[in-house]
Write an enzyme that holds these catalytic residues in place. Structure first.
Site, PDB file in Angstrom:
ATOM      1  N   LYS A   6       0.861  -1.189   0.000  1.00 36.29           N
ATOM      2  CA  LYS A   6       0.000   0.000   0.000  1.00 36.29           C
ATOM      3  C   LYS A   6       0.888   1.225   0.000  1.00 36.29           C
ATOM      4  O   LYS A   6       2.027   1.179   0.470  1.00 36.29           O
ATOM      5  CB  LYS A   6      -0.865   0.022   1.264  1.00 36.29           C
ATOM      6  CG  LYS A   6      -2.113   0.865   1.119  1.00 36.29           C
ATOM      7  CD  LYS A   6      -3.183   0.067   0.422  1.00 36.29           C
ATOM      8  CE  LYS A   6      -4.512   0.748   0.340  1.00 36.29           C
ATOM      9  NZ  LYS A   6      -5.571  -0.210   0.033  1.00 36.29           N
ATOM     10  N   GLY A  16     -18.531   7.433  -2.724  1.00 34.18           N
ATOM     11  CA  GLY A  16     -17.417   7.573  -3.664  1.00 34.18           C
ATOM     12  C   GLY A  16     -17.584   6.521  -4.752  1.00 34.18           C
ATOM     13  O   GLY A  16     -18.719   6.106  -5.056  1.00 34.18           O
ATOM     14  N   TYR A  41     -21.209   4.584  -4.848  1.00 30.78           N
ATOM     15  CA  TYR A  41     -22.131   4.912  -5.950  1.00 30.78           C
ATOM     16  C   TYR A  41     -22.468   3.659  -6.765  1.00 30.78           C
ATOM     17  O   TYR A  41     -23.632   3.364  -7.027  1.00 30.78           O
ATOM     18  CB  TYR A  41     -21.530   6.000  -6.854  1.00 30.78           C
ATOM     19  CG  TYR A  41     -22.203   6.052  -8.213  1.00 30.78           C
ATOM     20  CD1 TYR A  41     -23.582   6.259  -8.311  1.00 30.78           C
ATOM     21  CD2 TYR A  41     -21.480   5.850  -9.392  1.00 30.78           C
ATOM     22  CE1 TYR A  41     -24.223   6.265  -9.545  1.00 30.78           C
ATOM     23  CE2 TYR A  41     -22.112   5.855 -10.631  1.00 30.78           C
ATOM     24  CZ  TYR A  41     -23.471   6.063 -10.699  1.00 30.78           C
ATOM     25  OH  TYR A  41     -24.112   6.057 -11.915  1.00 30.78           O
TER      26      TYR A  41
END
Ligand code: GLU
Length: 432
Positions: A102, A214, A218
């Protein structure tokens, strides 16, 4: 408790249930590599501003490190380490041959112009270029990063290499080596898992709530709406909206794009974020951020099933309270793995330089997600925990008496599957 400490606790909890060797557990407590970088950016007003960024490679035992890059003011090394460790586990849950990584940059992207954002993105990938690449570590989008930023990453890295190396990142726009279906993949994976879970448990959800609007939020609201599940409330960082007759996610999206917030939709009741979490519903999708459900609000949750599309949206204390209440949590490391799975498909397509249709991507994604859920359910069925929760939510260990056992959670079961796979790779490769 820090986020990385939370991750280690989840791992330890599952390791204890599994009887994992201490050797494997000890190795996983330390990320393989951490790179901290500074990124000087020439701002539009001529000044130099320096941003801090990180890339953490948690484990590459099962393949190249894989995981997103977030651009957010809250980014710090502890958060990035936790998110990297979850990626190692996530890739092992869905059994794709990748490790965990990450990255992040501490920045509020709203304060940057598009040109400044491009310079920051190019600066970040240049700074981490020595340790990334299609066979080493492959970044992707995460909070506040998007396909355009991935295109800049791929372009900058390709220039450094002297040839197109599009497979250095995933989540790119389709026109520059992206995969069909990647944009909606996190939501799609979550819906495949939920559908299969409902089928297995003969459920019939009618209402849903989506926290976070977001990319994942959505798309999931849209998919639920299309399936005839009524979305009765949604929210974003500014607050939520509620309508028991159902909300049209397309209308919310259009109004949010135009005005900035889900609350700008006319003729709906505005609610606070904590009220949204406490509304009765069949399924609650958590698609916002970490630590949203915790010890102080977990008892008010009325949803029957929670699907974690965000990473780490429930704290360990919150998790225990929900488990005691009998709320089913489909955990992040399974529920949101559709994103990284289609990233894996993108990597394969870049390697082959041959691209699949959206239908092919979805078909393959469905197979992987359903299989992962089956395995997690199977482990849950076979593996009872020899402990129970007391009324403060702490585990009390008992002797191995089956009548004292309670069923392990789906999170524990998913961790067990993943850790088994990681431990096997470590053994076979002679690391332990
Ligand atoms: N950021 C996403 C995640 O947390 C996607 C990672 C990827 O595609 O590599 O799973």
């Amino acid at each position: 408790m820090s986020l990385f400490a939370q991750t280690l606790k989840q791992m330890e909890d599952a390791s204890n249930l599994l009887g994992l060797t201490n050797d494997a557990q000890r190795i996983l407590e330390y990320p393989e590599r951490i790179l901290q970088v500074s990124i000087p950016v020439r701002m539009d007003n001529g000044e130099i501003k320096v941003f801090e960024g990180y890339r953490v490679q948690h484990s590459t035992i099962r393949g190249p490190a894989k995981g997103g890059v977030r651009f957010s003011p809250q980014v710090d090394i502890d958060e990035v380490k936790a998110l990297a460790a979850w990626m190692s586990i996530k890739c092992a849950v869905v059994n794709i041959p990748l490790g965990g990584g990450k990255g992040g940059v501490a920045v509020n992207t709203r304060d940057l112009s598009n040109r400044e954002l491009e310079r920051l993105s190019r600066g970040y990938i240049r700074a981490i270029a020595p340790i990334v690449g299609p066979k080493k570590d492959v970044p992707a989008p995460d909070m506040y990063t998007n396909p355009q930023i991935m295109a800049w990453f791929a372009d900058e890295f390709s220039m450094l290499q002297g040839h197109n190396t599009l497979g250095v990142v995933t989540g790119k726009p389709i026109e520059v080596g992206g995969s069909a279906g990647r944009g909606a993949a996190t939501a799609q994976g979550g819906v495949y898992v939920l559908d299969k879970y409902i089928k297995e448990t003969k459920g019939n959800p009618k209402t849903a709530i989506v926290q976070g609007f977001g990319n994942a939020g959505y798309h999931v609201a849209r998919m639920l709406h299309e399936k005839g599940i009524k979305v009765i409330a949604v929210s974003d960082s500014t607050g939520g909206i509620f309508d028991e007759k159902g909300i049209d996610p397309y209308a919310v999206h259009t109004s949010k794009v135009a005005h900035g917030s889900v609350q700008d939709l006319p003729n709906v009741k505005k609610i606070r974020n904590d009220d949204l979490l406490a509304l009765p519903c069949d399924v609650l999708f958590l698609a916002a951020k970490e630590n949203e459900i915790h010890k102080d609000n977990a008892r008010s949750v009325q949803a029957k099933i929670i699907v974690e599309l965000a990473n780490g949206p429930i704290t360990p204390e919150g998790d225990k309270i929900l488990a005691q209440a009998g709320t089913v949590v489909i955990p992040d490391i399974l529920a949101n793995a559709g994103g990284v799975t289609v990233s894996y498909f993108e990597l394969i397509q870049n390697e082959m330089n041959f691209y699949w249709s959206e239908e092919e991507v979805q078909e393959r994604l469905k197979v992987i997600m359903e299989k992962a859920l089956d395995e997690v359910l199977d482990t849950q069925r076979r593996c009872y925990s020899y402990s129970e929760l007391d009324n403060t939510g702490e585990y009390i260990k008992h002797a191995k008496q089956p009548d004292m056992c309670h069923r392990i959670t789906l999170r524990q079961s998913a961790f067990i599957r993943a850790l088994q796979r990681i431990e096997t790779s470590m053994k076979l490769r002679g690391k332990i």
